[in-house]
Design a protein around this motif. Structure first.
Motif, PDB file in Angstrom:
ATOM      1  N   VAL A 138       0.866  -1.248  -0.018  1.00  0.00           N
ATOM      2  CA  VAL A 138       0.033   0.031  -0.094  1.00  0.00           C
ATOM      3  C   VAL A 138       0.854   1.176  -0.214  1.00  0.00           C
ATOM      4  O   VAL A 138       1.869   1.068   0.689  1.00  0.00           O
ATOM      5  CB  VAL A 138      -0.775   0.067   1.251  1.00  0.00           C
ATOM      6  CG1 VAL A 138      -0.192   0.096   2.462  1.00  0.00           C
ATOM      7  CG2 VAL A 138      -1.918   1.193   1.131  1.00  0.00           C
ATOM      8  N   PHE A 139       0.605   2.309  -0.750  1.00  0.00           N
ATOM      9  CA  PHE A 139       1.170   3.531  -0.701  1.00  0.00           C
ATOM     10  C   PHE A 139       0.766   4.256   0.444  1.00  0.00           C
ATOM     11  O   PHE A 139      -0.660   4.702   0.327  1.00  0.00           O
ATOM     12  CB  PHE A 139       1.117   4.243  -2.069  1.00  0.00           C
ATOM     13  CG  PHE A 139       1.858   5.482  -2.097  1.00  0.00           C
ATOM     14  CD1 PHE A 139       3.210   5.603  -2.525  1.00  0.00           C
ATOM     15  CD2 PHE A 139       1.383   6.692  -1.790  1.00  0.00           C
ATOM     16  CE1 PHE A 139       3.919   6.499  -2.570  1.00  0.00           C
ATOM     17  CE2 PHE A 139       2.129   7.629  -1.582  1.00  0.00           C
ATOM     18  CZ  PHE A 139       3.474   7.943  -2.184  1.00  0.00           C
ATOM     19  N   THR A 140       1.521   4.773   1.173  1.00  0.00           N
ATOM     20  CA  THR A 140       0.996   5.873   2.320  1.00  0.00           C
ATOM     21  C   THR A 140       1.794   7.176   2.290  1.00  0.00           C
ATOM     22  O   THR A 140       3.061   7.051   2.059  1.00  0.00           O
ATOM     23  CB  THR A 140       1.402   5.070   3.695  1.00  0.00           C
ATOM     24  OG1 THR A 140       2.873   4.776   3.956  1.00  0.00           O
ATOM     25  CG2 THR A 140       0.717   3.736   3.882  1.00  0.00           C
ATOM     26  N   GLY A 141       1.271   8.056   2.053  1.00  0.00           N
ATOM     27  CA  GLY A 141       1.761   9.278   1.646  1.00  0.00           C
ATOM     28  C   GLY A 141       2.543   9.999   2.903  1.00  0.00           C
ATOM     29  O   GLY A 141       2.505   9.923   4.023  1.00  0.00           O
ATOM     30  N   LEU A 165       8.647  11.302  -0.337  1.00  0.00           N
ATOM     31  CA  LEU A 165       7.165  11.140  -0.877  1.00  0.00           C
ATOM     32  C   LEU A 165       6.118  10.311  -0.217  1.00  0.00           C
ATOM     33  O   LEU A 165       5.123  10.919  -0.153  1.00  0.00           O
ATOM     34  CB  LEU A 165       7.267  11.025  -2.292  1.00  0.00           C
ATOM     35  CG  LEU A 165       6.002  10.834  -3.451  1.00  0.00           C
ATOM     36  CD1 LEU A 165       5.651  12.145  -3.504  1.00  0.00           C
ATOM     37  CD2 LEU A 165       6.121  10.013  -4.362  1.00  0.00           C
ATOM     38  N   GLY A 166       6.683   9.194   0.168  1.00  0.00           N
ATOM     39  CA  GLY A 166       5.789   8.203   0.669  1.00  0.00           C
ATOM     40  C   GLY A 166       6.398   6.994   1.242  1.00  0.00           C
ATOM     41  O   GLY A 166       7.848   6.735   0.917  1.00  0.00           O
ATOM     42  N   VAL A 167       5.811   6.180   1.910  1.00  0.00           N
ATOM     43  CA  VAL A 167       6.292   4.925   2.407  1.00  0.00           C
ATOM     44  C   VAL A 167       5.322   3.799   1.714  1.00  0.00           C
ATOM     45  O   VAL A 167       4.000   3.822   1.868  1.00  0.00           O
ATOM     46  CB  VAL A 167       6.323   4.810   3.938  1.00  0.00           C
ATOM     47  CG1 VAL A 167       6.844   3.603   4.160  1.00  0.00           C
ATOM     48  CG2 VAL A 167       7.256   5.896   4.466  1.00  0.00           C
ATOM     49  N   ILE A 168       6.192   2.907   1.376  1.00  0.00           N
ATOM     50  CA  ILE A 168       5.331   1.620   0.816  1.00  0.00           C
ATOM     51  C   ILE A 168       5.614   0.249   1.627  1.00  0.00           C
ATOM     52  O   ILE A 168       6.467  -0.397   1.495  1.00  0.00           O
ATOM     53  CB  ILE A 168       5.855   1.219  -0.637  1.00  0.00           C
ATOM     54  CG1 ILE A 168       5.557   2.393  -1.632  1.00  0.00           C
ATOM     55  CG2 ILE A 168       4.828  -0.036  -1.271  1.00  0.00           C
ATOM     56  CD1 ILE A 168       6.218   2.372  -3.068  1.00  0.00           C
TER      57      ILE A 168
END
Length: 194
Positions: A138-141, A165-168
């Motif tokens: 899941v992409f978490t912003g 940018l984000g954590v996956i």
């Protein structure tokens, strides 16, 4: 005469077959979903490497490649981060990829923010690669929420010249959510907006 007919006919069958055959890329795109719970099975290094390579294959404006990736596979660190980041989905992740913009490689002036687009394309490639290998993610912003960006940067000692940018979060899925139907023909406009 028969030979002249057979060769074009075979070529036509090959083209038609290619159009009707299973398309792994489209299947991955259409069946990808956000997975937020993972088993305790570790993700193999070969899969991590393949996901990273897929990310680096993303399109990038003027080939600037203004990205850098943090790979967190220390589960103790992931669980510590999860305590301070309640919406991060890191509680059960086997690995997390931290997608960062390298502002030293970003373009100048109004084009500077293209790093966001480039890194987003990278993240999508990684999500699709993971899904195609049977992993959930899941992409978490992070960006533009600078509080979140700073928190991740503190944990991983990310220098100031990078922006998160984000954590996956990623791992083998412990859930199987439904694929969300997002197709909306009303949002498609050919030639002129009507």
């Amino acid at each position: 005469m028969k030979k002249l007919f057979i060769i074009p006919a075979l070529a036509m069958l090959m083209v038609l077959g290619a159009c009707n055959c299973k398309n792994d890329s489209l299947d991955a795109i259409m069946s990808r979903k956000s997975v937020r719970k993972f088993t305790n099975q570790p993700v193999e290094q070969a899969k991590i490497d393949a996901i990273l390579k897929a990310g680096f294959a993303a399109p990038t404006a003027m080939n600037r490649q203004p990205w850098s990736i943090g790979v967190v596979n220390d589960t103790t660190l992931l669980r510590q981060m999860a305590k301070d980041m309640p919406y991060s989905q890191l509680e059960t992740a086997a690995v997390a990829f931290v997608v960062c913009g390298d502002l030293n490689k970003a373009m100048e002036g109004t084009a500077r923010e293209f790093w966001v687009v480039d890194c987003s394309l990278m993240a999508e490639n990684m999500l699709l690669a993971a899904h195609s290998m049977g992993l959930g993610a899941v992409f978490t912003g992070g960006w533009p929420n600078m509080e979140r960006c700073s928190l991740v940067a503190q944990y991983l000692h990310i220098p100031d010249s990078y922006t998160v940018l984000g954590v996956i979060p990623m791992g083998y899925p412990a859930e199987n959510p439904d694929v969300k139907e997002k197709w909306n023909p009303d949002a498609v406009h050919y030639n002129i907006w009507e």
